[in-house]
Design an enzyme around this catalytic site. Structure first.
Site, PDB file in Angstrom:
ATOM      1  N   ASN C  33      19.875 -63.265-105.195  1.00  0.00           N
ATOM      2  CA  ASN C  33      19.469 -64.316-106.115  1.00  0.00           C
ATOM      3  C   ASN C  33      18.498 -65.257-105.427  1.00  0.00           C
ATOM      4  O   ASN C  33      18.523 -65.422-104.207  1.00  0.00           O
ATOM      5  CB  ASN C  33      20.689 -65.092-106.642  1.00  0.00           C
ATOM      6  CG  ASN C  33      21.666 -65.444-105.545  1.00  0.00           C
ATOM      7  OD1 ASN C  33      21.391 -66.320-104.710  1.00  0.00           O
ATOM      8  ND2 ASN C  33      22.815 -64.785-105.500  1.00  0.00           N
ATOM      9  N   SER C  49      24.186 -64.850-113.300  1.00  0.00           N
ATOM     10  CA  SER C  49      25.144 -64.033-112.546  1.00  0.00           C
ATOM     11  C   SER C  49      25.244 -62.618-113.088  1.00  0.00           C
ATOM     12  O   SER C  49      25.386 -62.416-114.303  1.00  0.00           O
ATOM     13  CB  SER C  49      26.521 -64.695-112.617  1.00  0.00           C
ATOM     14  OG  SER C  49      27.468 -63.954-111.889  1.00  0.00           O
ATOM     15  N   GLY C  50      25.155 -61.630-112.188  1.00  0.00           N
ATOM     16  CA  GLY C  50      25.482 -60.252-112.550  1.00  0.00           C
ATOM     17  C   GLY C  50      24.585 -59.584-113.561  1.00  0.00           C
ATOM     18  O   GLY C  50      24.964 -58.564-114.145  1.00  0.00           O
ATOM     19  N   SER C  79      24.202 -67.783-111.134  1.00  0.00           N
ATOM     20  CA  SER C  79      24.692 -66.999-109.996  1.00  0.00           C
ATOM     21  C   SER C  79      25.939 -67.660-109.410  1.00  0.00           C
ATOM     22  O   SER C  79      25.996 -68.882-109.266  1.00  0.00           O
ATOM     23  CB  SER C  79      23.602 -66.930-108.928  1.00  0.00           C
ATOM     24  OG  SER C  79      24.151 -66.462-107.726  1.00  0.00           O
ATOM     25  N   HIS C 100      18.873 -65.303-101.431  1.00  0.00           N
ATOM     26  CA  HIS C 100      20.041 -64.664-100.822  1.00  0.00           C
ATOM     27  C   HIS C 100      20.000 -63.181-101.167  1.00  0.00           C
ATOM     28  O   HIS C 100      19.760 -62.817-102.323  1.00  0.00           O
ATOM     29  CB  HIS C 100      21.331 -65.284-101.363  1.00  0.00           C
ATOM     30  CG  HIS C 100      22.566 -64.523-100.988  1.00  0.00           C
ATOM     31  ND1 HIS C 100      22.868 -64.198 -99.686  1.00  0.00           N
ATOM     32  CD2 HIS C 100      23.570 -63.999-101.746  1.00  0.00           C
ATOM     33  CE1 HIS C 100      24.016 -63.529 -99.648  1.00  0.00           C
ATOM     34  NE2 HIS C 100      24.452 -63.384-100.875  1.00  0.00           N
ATOM     35  N   HIS C 102      21.620 -58.948 -99.921  1.00  0.00           N
ATOM     36  CA  HIS C 102      22.488 -58.106 -99.085  1.00  0.00           C
ATOM     37  C   HIS C 102      21.631 -57.019 -98.449  1.00  0.00           C
ATOM     38  O   HIS C 102      22.047 -55.869 -98.387  1.00  0.00           O
ATOM     39  CB  HIS C 102      23.614 -57.510 -99.923  1.00  0.00           C
ATOM     40  CG  HIS C 102      24.683 -58.479-100.292  1.00  0.00           C
ATOM     41  ND1 HIS C 102      26.019 -58.220-100.096  1.00  0.00           N
ATOM     42  CD2 HIS C 102      24.634 -59.721-100.818  1.00  0.00           C
ATOM     43  CE1 HIS C 102      26.747 -59.253-100.525  1.00  0.00           C
ATOM     44  NE2 HIS C 102      25.922 -60.177-100.974  1.00  0.00           N
ATOM     45  N   ASP C 125       6.410 -65.100 -85.065  1.00  0.00           N
ATOM     46  CA  ASP C 125       5.436 -65.525 -86.078  1.00  0.00           C
ATOM     47  C   ASP C 125       6.092 -66.294 -87.225  1.00  0.00           C
ATOM     48  O   ASP C 125       5.420 -67.062 -87.918  1.00  0.00           O
ATOM     49  CB  ASP C 125       4.693 -64.312 -86.646  1.00  0.00           C
ATOM     50  CG  ASP C 125       3.589 -63.804 -85.727  1.00  0.00           C
ATOM     51  OD1 ASP C 125       3.090 -64.580 -84.893  1.00  0.00           O
ATOM     52  OD2 ASP C 125       3.216 -62.623 -85.851  1.00  0.00           O
ATOM     53  N   HIS C 176      28.901 -61.618 -94.095  1.00  0.00           N
ATOM     54  CA  HIS C 176      28.361 -61.652 -95.447  1.00  0.00           C
ATOM     55  C   HIS C 176      26.901 -61.191 -95.471  1.00  0.00           C
ATOM     56  O   HIS C 176      26.631 -60.038 -95.785  1.00  0.00           O
ATOM     57  CB  HIS C 176      28.555 -63.061 -96.010  1.00  0.00           C
ATOM     58  CG  HIS C 176      28.197 -63.203 -97.453  1.00  0.00           C
ATOM     59  ND1 HIS C 176      28.506 -64.303 -98.190  1.00  0.00           N
ATOM     60  CD2 HIS C 176      27.525 -62.397 -98.292  1.00  0.00           C
ATOM     61  CE1 HIS C 176      28.062 -64.162 -99.423  1.00  0.00           C
ATOM     62  NE2 HIS C 176      27.473 -63.012 -99.508  1.00  0.00           N
ATOM     63  N   TYR C 234      -4.256 -69.438 -87.581  1.00  0.00           N
ATOM     64  CA  TYR C 234      -4.149 -68.159 -88.291  1.00  0.00           C
ATOM     65  C   TYR C 234      -4.387 -68.393 -89.778  1.00  0.00           C
ATOM     66  O   TYR C 234      -3.969 -69.413 -90.315  1.00  0.00           O
ATOM     67  CB  TYR C 234      -2.749 -67.573 -88.069  1.00  0.00           C
ATOM     68  CG  TYR C 234      -2.499 -66.262 -88.763  1.00  0.00           C
ATOM     69  CD1 TYR C 234      -2.705 -65.057 -88.100  1.00  0.00           C
ATOM     70  CD2 TYR C 234      -2.053 -66.226 -90.076  1.00  0.00           C
ATOM     71  CE1 TYR C 234      -2.461 -63.850 -88.721  1.00  0.00           C
ATOM     72  CE2 TYR C 234      -1.817 -65.019 -90.712  1.00  0.00           C
ATOM     73  CZ  TYR C 234      -2.020 -63.835 -90.035  1.00  0.00           C
ATOM     74  OH  TYR C 234      -1.781 -62.635 -90.661  1.00  0.00           O
TER      75      TYR C 234
END
Lengths: 236, 236, 236, 236
Positions: C33, C49-50, C79, C100, C102, C125, C176, C234
């Site tokens: 999310n 959420s979901g 979420s 966030h 996984h 960097d 997590h 840069y």
């Protein structure tokens, strides 16, 4: 079908099988080749040397006799690995097509110089036992007729280990990479895909369990024989 | 071709070679650059700094002289790695193009600070021996003219190890990543691709066999020399 | 721009940033999310959420106040990680967006419970030093207000290690996975991508050289500061 | 809906779930199968044996009764793994669909003969504890009714470890690979995807930290129960 039509059909199959190699992620650049033999006509069709897959045409597939002599005018040079293919066709009369790649996982077992142990049923479904790795070639073997000597050391390996090329349809050439074969170019390429996958599986299995042992021979038998031979019951 | 047409053709090649980097999976975000030199005109074309690949245009390729001075009005800033490219072009008169990436497998050998051993024929086909890794730069080298010092430490490495830049067309810069080169931008990128693949192969080979040794020098010779030099017989 | 237009623009950015997660290979299924804060309006926009990414619409992005109260009628549930986002926004006034995921490589360092050492310039960097890993949460922290406690342990980690959230724009939550942030949703997602890549690089680097050490602080300084801060050179 | 319409809808779901396997990278060639049961009608629909995914049609899905007898004329042979599915449906009355693959990461844990430890919240979100690995089958079990014995050893494993098939919706069959299940074919395939991902995560976690321990039971509880059961608060 007349001879011309037969050759055109061979070219089409060899062309498609070569194109399948990059599509399946088994070769980058020009690192691979597939050939097919027609034993009654005494001809072989193979990929041309160093031609990019995206520019390659069916017509460019190279037709040779069983000694590697070109049979068409204006032909491109055949793959530099042709002498390996020729020797394998000569000594393995059962096979109809050969594939060679530098696919990542197969190459790493070949570079490690280890035979691939059968750690599971994915292996057993296609290879009836360990996939052997050849010995290193000597300096003189490499300097003289290197590509043919590659074929010789494969045949030597199968002879010494008393392996059936149809039951173990592939080999790891020490320091180099895999050769696989089958009755058709499509099947030879499929065996390249399977060999690469089980090479990946075996490496990861050893990481997860460094003490892993090959599967029991009766599980190997079960899976190989439910897909191959007269008692097979897999598929339609 | 007049000079303007030559520069346009260089921009086109450099543009395409830069676009090839993300397409081949060798760079994410803006982590890479390719340049080309024309020594008779005394000009270099290089990717602009920090521009996203998907928004980049051919016209944005930056043209400089051999000291890095901009040669076009309204030009974007060149890649911050330009001084590395300039130094390599100056000290390696054989090369025509340079590629730099942060590709996963090459970077990890650079971060590990290890030269890449030649473990197989895939390596030998493109790199005639180990791919060297530079020493770490000192604090003063990093604080002053860092990018030029990166070029210097590459040249120092090739000089001390008596390496031929055309036979070993790439290097691992300690803690940083790979630089590769070739006669053309396309070839420099191809060498980045090969270097990344053989870096992956070497790591996996050491996992499968921690005691693996580099291949015999005569196998290295055979594979390198069948693709390069006057006795080459690979390709058309 | 009036408030309604501002909120629509936030929804569009948050929507696009969420869609970027599966496109970049950073999330499977619904495992991720992204949110954005507008501090002057006192609102946050976050993924529902979901909801599956392929079915998600811009209009479904959830608008809340700084305590997580829904500000639109017929809104979807936000979420479940919203309380983590809220706490981070409260204690890190410099940041404008949070992501966030996984993603595979970041999760594995979080599961291993290790801070990510800076092994190279790709890391330097974007992250000015090691990326910290939080301590494990206690049983009571997990049972009561788990998602807010996740925010608290992140802030605790940055406080104890005296880290600047803008210089180290991400964290590994023990057992997590990663949270990253930036001024915009696009930048927060970019930092997720970079974190995943340097997590992969670090694991492979340790495989190639188990004795590898973090890069010198002056190389870290050089790379971070050539891209960030008043001396940056840069980019355009 | 009449019975014919119900069966057509089952065929459609089973067809789509089977096609999802190669699309998600979970199977190569024909290495996988999905089935669905309708307990009130007493029928099962499963993939035909050895049919290529790209040539497969919805109509080819095979309909059998609960003993595996074909219920349609001109039907193709069902997957050779059908007896495993039948036994699982018989002994696990809670489940509505089963998926079997040879996905890389799941297979390697099965080949390693290890249960998959819960190392993080990605695991805990879908599997409420370790994913068990069965014992090896004996020679007689393999020679007689191999596929049914595979079902039996799965059920034996869940019985001995007192596991709830809905809380741990999958298993690793020793030396072979994963079976997963769910209420629908789509969910069974989703659990295959999750299992493969957490198998990959666990292997990499052990590489990064060889001393890693499973997560605390209260973190496992928190993540599983916020997505499953009466106190779930994840999703819409």
């Amino acid at each position: 079908m007349n001879n011309k039509a037969i050759i055109q059909a061979m070219k089409q199959r060899v062309y498609e099988a070569n194109l399948a190699l990059p599509k399946l992620g088994l070769v980058k650049l020009t690192w691979g080749n597939v050939s097919e033999i027609n034993r009654s006509l005494g001809i072989i069709v193979i990929k041309p040397s160093g031609v990019k897959y995206q520019e390659m045409t069916k017509e460019q597939m190279v037709v040779t006799d069983l000694k590697g002599q070109l049979l068409e005018t204006n032909a491109l040079k055949p793959s530099s690995d042709l002498p390996t293919h020729l020797y394998l066709y000569q000594k393995m009369p059962e096979i109809g097509a050969i594939a060679h790649t530098h696919s990542l996982n197969s190459v790493t077992w070949a570079q490690a110089g280890r035979a691939l142990p059968p750690y599971g049923t994915t292996h057993a479904d296609a290879f009836y036992g360990a996939v052997p790795c050849t010995r290193a070639l000597s300096e003189s073997e490499i300097k003289e007729n290197y590509e043919e000597e590659t074929g010789k050391v494969i045949v030597e390996t199968f002879h010494e280990q008393e392996l059936d090329p149809l039951a173990v349809p592939g080999v790891l050439v020490y320091g180099h990479g895999p050769f696989t074969w089958g009755m058709t170019p499509e099947k030879a390429v499929e065996n390249s895909l399977i060999l690469d996958e089980i090479c990946s599986m075996a490496r990861l299995t050893e990481i997860i369990n460094p003490d892993v042992e090959p599967i029991d021979h009766f599980l190997l038998d079960k899976h190989y024989l439910r897909k191959h031979g007269i008692s097979a019951y897999y598929g339609q």
